[in-house]
Design an enzyme around this catalytic site. Structure first.
Site, mmCIF file in Angstrom:
data_model
loop_
_atom_site.group_PDB
_atom_site.id
_atom_site.type_symbol
_atom_site.label_atom_id
_atom_site.label_comp_id
_atom_site.label_asym_id
_atom_site.label_seq_id
_atom_site.Cartn_x
_atom_site.Cartn_y
_atom_site.Cartn_z
ATOM 1 N N GLU A 28 41.703 41.736 35.170
ATOM 2 C CA GLU A 28 41.521 41.492 36.599
ATOM 3 C C GLU A 28 42.241 40.206 36.995
ATOM 4 O O GLU A 28 43.441 40.204 37.207
ATOM 5 C CB GLU A 28 40.024 41.526 36.944
ATOM 6 C CG GLU A 28 39.471 42.931 36.650
ATOM 7 C CD GLU A 28 38.035 43.165 37.107
ATOM 8 O OE1 GLU A 28 37.377 42.238 37.603
ATOM 9 O OE2 GLU A 28 37.576 44.314 36.949
HETATM 10 C C1 HEC Z 1 41.607 43.755 39.595
HETATM 11 C C2 HEC Z 1 40.590 44.280 40.448
HETATM 12 C C3 HEC Z 1 39.397 43.438 40.808
HETATM 13 C C4 HEC Z 1 39.349 42.120 41.203
HETATM 14 C C5 HEC Z 1 40.496 41.138 41.334
HETATM 15 C C6 HEC Z 1 37.979 41.848 41.504
HETATM 16 N N1 HEC Z 1 37.225 42.957 41.319
HETATM 17 FE FE1 HEC Z 1 35.250 43.166 41.727
HETATM 18 N N2 HEC Z 1 35.228 44.932 40.785
HETATM 19 C C7 HEC Z 1 36.324 45.599 40.301
HETATM 20 C C8 HEC Z 1 35.893 46.720 39.497
HETATM 21 C C9 HEC Z 1 36.800 47.708 38.767
HETATM 22 C C10 HEC Z 1 34.481 46.702 39.500
HETATM 23 C C11 HEC Z 1 33.543 47.655 38.755
HETATM 24 C C12 HEC Z 1 33.490 47.214 37.317
HETATM 25 C C13 HEC Z 1 32.353 47.842 36.546
HETATM 26 O O1 HEC Z 1 31.350 48.215 37.156
HETATM 27 O O2 HEC Z 1 32.472 47.907 35.317
HETATM 28 C C14 HEC Z 1 34.107 45.578 40.354
HETATM 29 C C15 HEC Z 1 32.783 45.273 40.689
HETATM 30 C C16 HEC Z 1 32.427 44.306 41.618
HETATM 31 C C17 HEC Z 1 31.111 44.152 42.220
HETATM 32 C C18 HEC Z 1 29.887 45.014 41.951
HETATM 33 C C19 HEC Z 1 29.616 45.976 43.081
HETATM 34 C C20 HEC Z 1 28.686 47.089 42.670
HETATM 35 O O3 HEC Z 1 28.516 48.023 43.446
HETATM 36 O O4 HEC Z 1 28.158 47.038 41.550
HETATM 37 C C21 HEC Z 1 31.194 43.070 43.064
HETATM 38 C C22 HEC Z 1 30.074 42.502 43.927
HETATM 39 C C23 HEC Z 1 32.540 42.551 42.959
HETATM 40 N N3 HEC Z 1 33.274 43.336 42.105
HETATM 41 C C24 HEC Z 1 33.002 41.396 43.596
HETATM 42 C C25 HEC Z 1 34.217 40.770 43.248
HETATM 43 C C26 HEC Z 1 34.558 39.395 43.564
HETATM 44 C C27 HEC Z 1 33.679 38.429 44.308
HETATM 45 C C28 HEC Z 1 35.805 39.172 43.064
HETATM 46 C C29 HEC Z 1 36.609 37.894 43.075
HETATM 47 C C30 HEC Z 1 36.004 36.752 42.456
HETATM 48 C C31 HEC Z 1 36.239 40.412 42.476
HETATM 49 N N4 HEC Z 1 35.242 41.339 42.559
HETATM 50 C C32 HEC Z 1 37.505 40.610 41.930
HETATM 51 C C33 HEC Z 1 37.649 45.233 40.521
HETATM 52 C C34 HEC Z 1 38.046 43.945 40.874
#
Ligand code: HEC
Ligand code: HEC
Ligand code: HEC
Ligand code: HEC
Ligand SMILES: [Ca+2]
Ligand SMILES: [Ca+2]
Lengths: 316, 316
Positions: free
Chosen positions: B123
């Protein structure tokens, strides 16, 4: 004594102010692409829409991010497939004022320019066909194209995509910078250090190339720096080898790194290199610092309206 | 006749309405992270700042893009180095209401969650040290941390980065959806097709798992779909194999593709798969269409304030 000093400073300022051109609120609008609110609204959506790229992940705003100065923090841009392109991304802010687009001037207008990155393999890697197909599947977009291009039977075309984006870009102007406010008469908009920098900028001849409303003459000048042949790649004229179009200097303090290959991180260093290579002058650290302070006064705020992320329609 | 029909429809609506919980304007605020305007402002800047990633190109908003429903248009996310991660990105919108975070519930709070993507190699690929060093070099950020975390001697910490981001995320709520307006009493906010979909949603038992303000019970349920063992990876308890946390359904119509691997593009197909696998029922196309219409009523608008791109400070 105090009085006479004040007068002399004032007259100096006014002298130098007259070398510069204030930035109008909008750049020239081409006859074939009028700047209507409907078109600007559509163009803004397209500018922010990652679905214009093959991956559906990269938008214009990825590389011309309007929260960080209209560029991308990279030495040279990273695009489709994490490929690094050969050149540093210039800002889209105030780009409507440039006489020619790209470091080598290979596009004349913003409309022509926009067709480049959409198709470039190392950037968005799409095709006109793919983009038009995707947009036509989104009813809200079809409606917006109708409104932006009234009277056209089939308004969702690649050409109209580039027109709408160009119209939006023509709203990305920063006449609210301290420098521009100074040119418009607000004597206190610049610090005295910045005023001294302005004086050096004129006296040493930077203004020979960096002039006009965005501090670019739109001409090509030799900058032999690396293997990039610049303008020569476009014209194949040997005289154009290593020539590059003078970049604008508005917002330059927030568009590091510098030069067409993004090889220089510090603005002071870029200023010294310019003085040496283009004017044969060695600047002292103090002089470079003053010019830097002057260039910092050219940072303005992108209009709020342009920074409100649109809620993009989902395809059905 | 008209009258009696109206009454019977009304009572039906009211019955089903009572199964649902309206969305409050804000989710529960944890005792150790109060929701101050200063913190939300800082958190918003951090959410949009690509400099929190090693490449300086990827921000939270890259994968949780607030102009396209808080996700990224990808099957599974593409991050640092164009690497594809194993899972589909859920939306950050209304995420403050979830009882546990991630498809496998491996984080309990948004604070804990945010520490994940910042460091994940696929990520943003940064480290707490790198992020804190970068932020400390930007005087405007140091000031904003002081204001957001008053009384702390050294407020620029990785923990405070996650706290500020979580605070901002707790403002990303969509109580203005037709569905929520309906629950609050506006009978005309839903079409009759949507009301019928609501009835099926309750009658067939979707509501057994998709309940509460964001239509997630926060529990883990078996969804054997591919090799991803889900919750088991967290607990190592064999009973948790192939179990996933029920995702929220707010804004689900704009967060295609579906399921933890983003393998299903159409919402109707996802609904049919759910009915089959979780409830042992074959839905007709008409029934699936009605439920889809109902779920479409759950799309709301992200608060404008959250969608105004911040002007991020340049490092000196
Ligand atoms: C490269 C892509 C990527 C980036 C950059 C990223 N995310 Fe995510 N995010 C994801 C993915 C894929 C998941 C699900 C992962 C899993 O559940 O294993 C996720 C899950 C989440 C969730 C959980 C939501 C749920 O329904 O469970 C939140 C809240 C979230 N991210 C916030 C953030 C925040 C705040 C940042 C920056 C600090 C961020 N993400 C950066 C791809 C990304
Ligand atoms: C992957 C990164 C990337 C993407 C995506 C991208 N650009 Fe660029 N842009 C660049 C680079 C790099 C250059 C300079 C290329 C050159 O001069 O050879 C550039 C140049 C420009 C220029 C010329 C500015 C000047 O000073 O000459 C404009 C205007 C522009 N882009 C607008 C856009 C628009 C509009 C889009 C979306 C349709 C877009 N760009 C997409 C990286 C990108
Ligand atoms: C003969 C024309 C000419 C003169 C004189 C000149 N410049 Fe430039 N300037 C250019 C060109 C052309 C470039 C683009 C070089 C490249 O290819 O990267 C440039 C680039 C720059 C840049 C980097 C902009 C960016 O976004 O990367 C700065 C800063 C700059 N000039 C400032 C100055 C200053 C200060 C002076 C005077 C000390 C000066 N220039 C004199 C033509 C000139
Ligand atoms: C036994 C619990 C349970 C029941 C009953 C249930 N769901 Fe789900 N639902 C889940 C879980 C768990 C997932 C996540 C599956 C995965 O791992 O992708 C899910 C995923 C979904 C998704 C995809 C969401 C997304 O963002 O990818 C939709 C849509 C959905 N359910 C709708 C329904 C509907 C409609 C019904 C009734 C016909 C229903 N569900 C019944 C637990 C349930
Ligand atoms: Ca640059
Ligand atoms: Ca999804």
């Amino acid at each position: 004594e105090l009085f006479s000093r004040e007068v002399s400073v004032k007259s100096v300022q006014e002298d130098f102010r007259s070398f510069f051109t204030p930035l109008p609120s909008f750049p020239p609008i081409p006859k074939n692409n009028s700047l209507t609110p409907e078109k600007v609204k559509l163009g803004k959506m397209l500018y922010y829409d990652p679905r214009l790229s093959r991956s559906q992940l990269i938008s214009c705003n990825t590389c011309h991010n309007l929260s960080i100065g209209g560029d991308d923090n990279q030495k040279t841009s990273i695009g489709h497939g994490w490929q690094a392109g050969p050149r540093n991304a210039p800002t889209t802010i105030n780009s409507g004022f440039l006489k020619v687009q790209f470091w080598d001037g290979r596009a004349l207008t913003l409309e022509e320019q926009a067709a480049g990155p959409l198709q470039a393999h190392v950037e968005m890697n799409a095709t006109p066909k793919l983009i038009v197909e995707r947009l036509k599947r989104i009813p809200e977009y079809v409606e917006l194209f109708k409104k932006a291009f009234p009277g056209e039977k089939d308004p969702v075309t690649f050409e109209n995509v580039t027109k709408a984006i160009a119209a939006f870009e023509r709203t990305l102007n920063t006449p609210n910078s301290p420098f521009n406010r100074y040119l418009l008469g607000d004597d206190n908009a610049l610090t005295s250090e910045q005023k001294e920098g302005m004086k050096l900028f004129v006296k040493y001849g930077c203004i020979a190339c960096h002039n006009g409303p965005v501090l670019s003459d739109g001409q090509f000048h030799e900058f032999k720096w690396n293997k990039d042949l610049g303008r020569y790649n476009v014209t194949k004229n040997p005289k154009d080898k290593y020539k590059f179009r003078t970049p604008q200097l508005l917002n330059v303090a927030i568009t590091a790194p510098y030069f067409h290959d993004g090889s220089v991180n510090s603005l002071e260093a870029a200023i010294k290199i310019m003085a040496k290579k283009e004017l044969g002058k060695e600047l002292s650290n103090i002089e470079a610092k003053k010019i830097k302070a002057f260039l910092e006064s050219m940072t303005g705020e992108v209009p709020l309206e342009a920074r409100v992320l649109p809620e993009l329609p989902e395809k059905n």
